[in-house]
Write a protein that holds these residues in place. Structure first.
Motif, mmCIF file in Angstrom:
data_model
loop_
_atom_site.group_PDB
_atom_site.id
_atom_site.type_symbol
_atom_site.label_atom_id
_atom_site.label_comp_id
_atom_site.label_asym_id
_atom_site.label_seq_id
_atom_site.Cartn_x
_atom_site.Cartn_y
_atom_site.Cartn_z
ATOM 1 N N LYS A 137 -25.581 51.071 89.781
ATOM 2 C CA LYS A 137 -26.831 50.673 89.119
ATOM 3 C C LYS A 137 -26.622 50.901 87.642
ATOM 4 N N SER A 138 -26.956 49.924 86.827
ATOM 5 C CA SER A 138 -26.803 50.149 85.400
ATOM 6 C C SER A 138 -28.091 49.757 84.701
ATOM 7 N N MET A 139 -28.178 50.078 83.414
ATOM 8 C CA MET A 139 -29.442 49.882 82.703
ATOM 9 C C MET A 139 -29.201 49.500 81.248
ATOM 10 N N ARG A 140 -30.248 48.957 80.640
ATOM 11 C CA ARG A 140 -30.261 48.735 79.203
ATOM 12 C C ARG A 140 -31.099 49.832 78.588
ATOM 13 N N TRP A 141 -30.993 50.005 77.263
ATOM 14 C CA TRP A 141 -31.816 50.999 76.590
ATOM 15 C C TRP A 141 -32.095 50.497 75.177
ATOM 16 N N GLY A 142 -33.117 51.110 74.540
ATOM 17 C CA GLY A 142 -33.446 50.720 73.177
ATOM 18 C C GLY A 142 -33.636 49.220 73.066
ATOM 19 N N ALA A 143 -33.129 48.666 71.957
ATOM 20 C CA ALA A 143 -33.310 47.231 71.746
ATOM 21 C C ALA A 143 -32.034 46.459 72.071
ATOM 22 N N GLY A 144 -31.040 47.159 72.613
ATOM 23 C CA GLY A 144 -29.749 46.516 72.842
ATOM 24 C C GLY A 144 -29.677 45.791 74.171
ATOM 25 N N SER A 145 -28.537 45.142 74.404
ATOM 26 C CA SER A 145 -28.377 44.427 75.664
ATOM 27 C C SER A 145 -27.197 44.972 76.461
ATOM 28 N N LEU A 146 -26.479 45.959 75.885
ATOM 29 C CA LEU A 146 -25.358 46.546 76.608
ATOM 30 C C LEU A 146 -25.893 47.266 77.847
ATOM 31 N N ARG A 147 -25.097 47.234 78.929
ATOM 32 C CA ARG A 147 -25.497 47.949 80.140
ATOM 33 C C ARG A 147 -24.522 49.091 80.390
ATOM 34 N N TRP A 148 -25.062 50.226 80.736
ATOM 35 C CA TRP A 148 -24.240 51.363 81.154
ATOM 36 C C TRP A 148 -25.080 52.145 82.141
ATOM 37 N N VAL A 149 -24.516 53.174 82.760
ATOM 38 C CA VAL A 149 -25.256 53.888 83.806
ATOM 39 C C VAL A 149 -26.471 54.603 83.225
ATOM 40 N N ARG A 150 -26.325 55.104 82.012
ATOM 41 C CA ARG A 150 -27.384 55.698 81.201
ATOM 42 C C ARG A 150 -26.952 55.400 79.774
ATOM 43 N N PRO A 151 -27.821 55.604 78.775
ATOM 44 C CA PRO A 151 -27.414 55.216 77.419
ATOM 45 C C PRO A 151 -26.047 55.782 77.011
ATOM 46 N N LEU A 152 -25.208 54.885 76.509
ATOM 47 C CA LEU A 152 -23.864 55.263 76.049
ATOM 48 C C LEU A 152 -23.975 55.624 74.570
ATOM 49 N N HIS A 153 -23.502 56.815 74.216
ATOM 50 C CA HIS A 153 -23.683 57.267 72.828
ATOM 51 C C HIS A 153 -22.442 57.121 71.968
ATOM 52 N N SER A 154 -21.287 57.464 72.517
ATOM 53 C CA SER A 154 -20.106 57.333 71.674
ATOM 54 C C SER A 154 -18.872 57.032 72.506
ATOM 55 N N ILE A 155 -17.892 56.488 71.822
ATOM 56 C CA ILE A 155 -16.617 56.151 72.455
ATOM 57 C C ILE A 155 -15.526 56.854 71.668
ATOM 58 N N LEU A 156 -14.760 57.661 72.349
ATOM 59 C CA LEU A 156 -13.579 58.238 71.717
ATOM 60 C C LEU A 156 -12.394 57.474 72.284
ATOM 61 N N ALA A 157 -11.581 56.893 71.422
ATOM 62 C CA ALA A 157 -10.418 56.147 71.914
ATOM 63 C C ALA A 157 -9.302 56.295 70.893
ATOM 64 N N ILE A 158 -8.291 57.073 71.228
ATOM 65 C CA ILE A 158 -7.180 57.276 70.284
ATOM 66 C C ILE A 158 -5.837 57.130 70.982
ATOM 67 N N LEU A 159 -4.883 56.630 70.221
ATOM 68 C CA LEU A 159 -3.488 56.633 70.645
ATOM 69 C C LEU A 159 -2.806 57.679 69.790
ATOM 70 N N SER A 160 -2.088 58.599 70.413
ATOM 71 C CA SER A 160 -1.501 59.677 69.609
ATOM 72 C C SER A 160 -0.025 59.844 69.934
ATOM 73 N N ASP A 161 0.751 60.168 68.934
ATOM 74 C CA ASP A 161 2.151 60.565 69.136
ATOM 75 C C ASP A 161 2.468 61.655 68.124
ATOM 76 N N GLU A 162 3.752 61.973 67.943
ATOM 77 C CA GLU A 162 4.119 63.074 67.055
ATOM 78 C C GLU A 162 3.565 62.841 65.653
ATOM 79 N N ALA A 163 3.469 61.577 65.268
ATOM 80 C CA ALA A 163 3.052 61.267 63.898
ATOM 81 C C ALA A 163 1.544 61.463 63.698
#
Lengths: 697, 316
Positions: A137-163
């Motif tokens: 079951k998913s939902m919308r929130w606020g004025a947006g149209s994105l759907r998630w299980v509950r409001p999605l607040h942030s996305i952490l997405a990183i690629l990491s290596d020695e550098a």
């Protein structure tokens, strides 16, 4: 090779959805990056109530460059063909290569698809995953149209290596991927940045978040047992509850409390149901008294008072619930003291069961009459069965069951005991709903069996009479479950009830319902519904469908116990070599005979005489049939189908030898007829347990 | 997380908790409304929630709503159950991104120390079959006790909520009993216990709980209730079937008067239910009839200006 870390940080994700979501995230992302040409070494997923996390190790930094060679038109082809080829490949004429081909010179193009950086690929794959995530079951929130299980607040997405770490460039409906997250909602709410999975997990722990659900469950279970052990108590194991509770906290703090003395006399089912369903508490047993005396609750935080306020609050909530329960329990007892359990049941007259099938009270009177009829068939006292039926659903009018519907039957048994009814009656009150699920225990006490059957047969007949039969996937009144219940009650108790032979339980039930047209009770309608259920049931037990068809074709197929006895014997016989070959012999005999009968227009069914036998094989077959018949007759009498089948299987070699040596068709009509009559004996014997013509192969 | 502008002292009475919620949500920009003047089963039925959750006009309202659940009557004897009780309701559209934090601030405002208590958001999807409405959210637990419902409305009256409204519902008696440390609702101080005339909840409501419990369960005339149900249903349909334009040529769609009839029907159904005259199967049919009304009212409301229709569209 870099590692990838993804955290989708949202408002609280329902505990029951987290495990599936972890698997879905892993599949969507790994499938996506692999399809785009990347490879990876290892992937792991984690979740808390607020985050869904995927960590991939050893992801290739770029997808490989792909070279594709394409053959074009011949050099002497019209200009138009070359133009088309250039457009399709996106190259210019001087970039083409001319090679010799069988038919002349041909243009060749080499198209290079450059590899793409992993960041770009991950961004696409992750966005697609977020937008298409298969939440139940998913939902919308606020004025947006994105759907998630509950409001999605942030996305952490990183690629990491020695550098160092690179943020995956991604923006989903205004949520920009970054390299930061937050700790525990209350204990460490500040944001912090992370450089890779290792620093992520370490900092989260400092920020009071235990990322791994398995670690949280282990911690809870370990702490709960330690606390109980210190008091000489035992935590009642409940794996489902443990995994649910682990999904409700980021930082589990286990607390144990004691149930107030005034509630310890409540039935343990009431304590457990109330604590588990409403509070998500584990029950704790005192092995010395055998009673549930304590509870374990799991908080989501540490406090300065070491959980004292939290425990006191939980204790208070429990006491309020249990005093409710106690209030119901005492009111119910009072009701029974003044009016008896039948008095409680009297209220069911005012409750409609179904508008075409009358009140619950009317239904109970039907079940009572039916239970009385069924009782002698199952070895129960008709009076006790009738009494049990009268009070079986009385607890539906109790305050306790109104509050805890899942305790129906269980409470009825307690109340029957309070009313000093016979133990068999009390047990029947609890057990007459059984079996509910396919793994549910089936009652064996005859009074329980009688009422359980009456209950289900009334339901089936009732909804049949008003034409509310199940269709396709729709079975709103759970009639399939009721039929399976009847099947299991009959089979597991070895009952011999003819479901379809008047006066049958169904014709009686139809009479009680007062339906004008009760022909369905002895047409094959209900019976074939049962047969369909039985097929499913037996298939699950490993019995082939053709075996089931072969036995259902026999007379007495409304006696389910008989059907299954036949099926089991046949199934076992078919597993032996003699058995399997017997089928071939039988079929050969049957085919020849059937053709001859069609041609001659007569039925060869009598009069095979050994004096017309010519060959030793023929004589041997006569002897073997005589011998088999002398074994089969008493075996059939005793319903020892295994013995009957074994005797049949012994015919295999004489039959094989007979066909090997003897031609049925001869010049002598007498001998031919005698042989056909001999085949008829084979057919007759072989059809005594099951219709072998239905066996495949 | 503690809200700096909230008083951390312990409140002394039921009414102080209500007043603090009022001033808290007022300080967060909500219009503080008054209860709707009809019998309803829950704060959601107030048109300030049901109807205002529809359409695209921003909305922020908070109010107390007296609510009636006839089947929950216990003659004032049960420590936790009442047939008449209060809900505190907040509806903000579109739901702000910090709604959870705002909500937690309201708990701090009524004296719940978030550093000592265990606040949890536990899955609880909300569905109102009578309103044709549903949403996703949680029940909020404080130390294992449900203190609020927190819902992101997805649909009302069969219409998608766009934007989405966030709804908070506090069961005031239960919450107040917890904050004040009271075991029986009737013992709860209604006003300041040191007031010259200190009143307990029981002083205000025990009598009415007894009277209504008896009426709800034993005396209410079911034929009359049934007739009223049918009247309300018919009137709702009649109102909505009227022309959009009145005799003077004004275009006025009467969504609210029609919705009043829907509310009436819903409450009458609850009374019939308490009288035990509605069977399991009939229940579904009645609920369906009320839902049909709610949907028709929602259809009408979205054609009004308040419901988000453009003025020219509404006038057309």
């Amino acid at each position: 090779m870099p590692d990838l870390l993804i955290e989708l940080f949202s408002e609280e994700i329902p505990a029951r959805m987290q495990a599936r979501a972890r698997a879905d995230l892993q599949k969507l992302i790994t499938d996506g990056v692999v399809d785009a040409g990347l490879t990876y070494a290892h992937a792991g997923t984690f979740s808390t109530p607020r985050r869904l996390v995927l960590a991939i190790e050893g992801l290739t930094a770029n997808s490989p460059t792909l070279r594709e060679e394409r053959k074009g038109p011949r050099t002497d082809a019209p200009e138009k063909a070359l133009d088309g080829f250039l457009r399709a490949t996106g190259l210019s004429k001087d970039q083409l290569e001319i090679r010799d081909d069988k038919k002349g010179q041909v243009y060749f193009a080499t198209i290079e698809r450059p590899g793409r950086p992993a960041t770009e690929i991950v961004a696409e794959v992750l966005e697609h995953a977020i937008r298409n995530f298969p939440w139940p079951k998913s939902m919308r929130w606020g004025a947006g149209s994105l759907r998630w299980v509950r409001p999605l607040h942030s996305i952490l997405a990183i690629l990491s290596d020695e550098a160092g770490a690179t943020i995956v460039p991604l923006d989903v409906d205004g949520i920009t991927a970054g390299d930061s997250t937050r700790g525990h909602r209350f204990m460490a709410p500040d944001a912090f940045t992370v450089g890779g999975f290792e620093s992520y997990a370490r900092q989260l722990k400092l920020a009071k978040v235990m990322l791994d659900p398995a670690e949280r469950a282990d911690t809870i279970w370990h702490d709960a047992q330690q606390m109980a052990f210190a008091k000489g108590w035992e935590v009642v194991e409940d794996k489902g509850l443990l995994s649910e509770v682990a999904g409700l906290v980021e930082w589990p703090v286990t607390l144990m409390g004691q149930i107030d003395d005034e509630f310890l006399d409540l039935p343990p089912e009431v304590l457990q149901t109330s604590m588990k369903e409403h509070q998500k508490f584990f029950s704790v047993k005192n092995p010395k008294t055998g009673r549930i005396e304590g509870f374990v609750t799991v908080a989501n935080r540490e406090t300065a008072d070491h959980g004292a306020t939290i425990l006191a609050g939980n204790q208070k909530v429990l006491s309020a619930r249990l005093s409710d329960a106690k209030f119901f329990w005492e009111n119910d007892q009072r009701m029974i003291k003044t009016h008896g359990l039948e008095g409680m049941a009297a209220g069911l007259d005012a409750v409609t069961f179904h508008n075409k099938l009358g009140s619950q009270g009317a239904r109970i009177r039907r079940i009572e009459s039916l239970a009385r009829e069924i009782a002698p068939l199952v070895g129960a006292s008709p009076d006790l069965a009738a009494e049990a039926a009268r009070v079986a659903k009385a607890d539906l009018r109790s305050e306790m069951v109104y509050e805890f519907p899942e305790l129906q039957g269980v409470m009825g048994r307690y109340y029957a005991k309070s009313a000093s009814l016979d133990d068999r009656v009390a047990d029947a009150v609890r057990d007459h709903y059984a079996p509910l699920g396919p793994s549910d225990d089936v009652p064996s006490e005859p009074v329980s069996v009688a009422v359980a059957l009456a209950d289900k047969i009334d339901t089936l007949t009732g909804f049949w009479a008003i034409d509310e039969k199940p269709t396709g996937s729709k079975d709103p009144f759970a009639l399939r479950r009721a039929a399976l219940g009847v099947i299991r009650l009959v089979l597991e108790n070895g009952l011999r009830i003819k479901l379809n032979t008047r006066p049958s339980p169904f014709s009686k039930a139809a009479e009680l319902i007062g339906t004008r047209d009760d022909s369905f009770a002895d047409t094959n309608e209900i019976l074939s519904f049962f047969h369909d259920r039985l097929k499913v049931f037996l298939k699950d037990q490993g019995i082939r469908h053709d075996v089931i068809d072969a036995v259902l074709a026999m007379p007495g197929s409304d006696d389910l116990t008989l059907v299954v006895k036949r099926a089991e014997a046949l199934s076992e016989t078919l597993k032996t070599e003699d058995g399997a070959n017997l089928i071939q012999g039988f079929k050969r005999a049957n085919n020849i005979l059937t053709q001859a009968e069609e041609k001659d227009g007569v039925e060869y069914s009598f009069g095979a005489d050994v004096k017309f036998a010519e060959t030793p094989e023929e004589k041997a077959l006569f002897a073997a049939l005589d011998a088999a018949e002398s074994q089969i007759a008493p075996a059939m009498e005793a319903e020892d189908f295994a013995a009957a089948m074994a005797a049949m299987a012994s015919l295999r070699s004489p039959i094989d030898a007979f066909f090997e040596a003897v031609q049925i068709n001869t010049d002598s009509e007498v001998i031919r007829r005698n042989r056909l009559n001999l085949l008829s004996r084979i057919r007759q014997i072989c059809l005594s347990v099951a219709d072998l013509t239905k066996i495949e192969g | 997380m503690a809200n700096s502008d909230a008083p951390q002292t312990a409140p002394k009475s039921f009414q102080e908790i209500i007043l603090r919620l009022m001033s808290y949500w007022a300080s967060k920009g909500c219009a503080v409304l008054q209860p709707y003047d009809m019998e309803v089963g829950a704060g959601t039925f107030h048109p300030a929630t049901t109807l205002r959750a529809l359409g695209d006009k921003p909305w922020a309202a908070a109010y107390v709503q007296p609510s009636r659940r006839p089947t929950d009557g216990r003659y004032g004897e049960n420590p936790n159950r009442l047939q008449h009780y209060y809900q505190y309701q907040v509806l903000i559209k579109p739901s702000p991104p910090d709604l959870q934090e705002l909500y937690l601030g309201s708990l701090a405002a009524i004296g719940i120390d978030l550093e000592l208590h265990d606040i949890r958001f536990v899955e609880d999807d909300w569905e109102s079959p009578t309103l044709g409405a549903w949403g996703l959210g949680w029940e909020v637990w404080c130390d294992g006790m449900e203190v609020s419902q927190f819902t992101y409305f997805q649909q009302v009256g069969g219409h998608d909520c766009k934007p989405v409204a966030g709804e908070l519902t506090y069961g005031l008696e239960r919450l107040a009993m917890y904050v004040l440390g009271i075991d029986h609702v009737m013992d709860m101080p209604y006003n300041d216990p040191s007031a010259p005339i200190a009143l307990k909840y029981g002083d205000v409501f025990r009598q009415t709980e007894q009277e209504y419990s008896r009426w709800n369960f034993d005396v209410a005339d079911t034929d009359t209730l049934l007739r009223h149900f049918e009247d309300a249903e018919a009137e709702c349909g009649r109102i909505l079937a009227s022309d959009d334009t009145d005799d003077a040529g004004r275009k006025i769609i009467m969504a609210h008067p029609a919705y009043d009839q829907c509310i009436k029907a819903s409450h009458l159904f609850n009374l019939l239910d308490a009288r035990g005259v509605i069977s399991v199967t009939e229940r579904q049919a009645y609920i369906g009839r009320v839902r049909t009304l709610a949907k028709a009212c929602a259809d009408a409301f979205v054609r009004t200006e308040a419901g988000g229709a453009q003025p020219d569209e509404a006038a057309a």
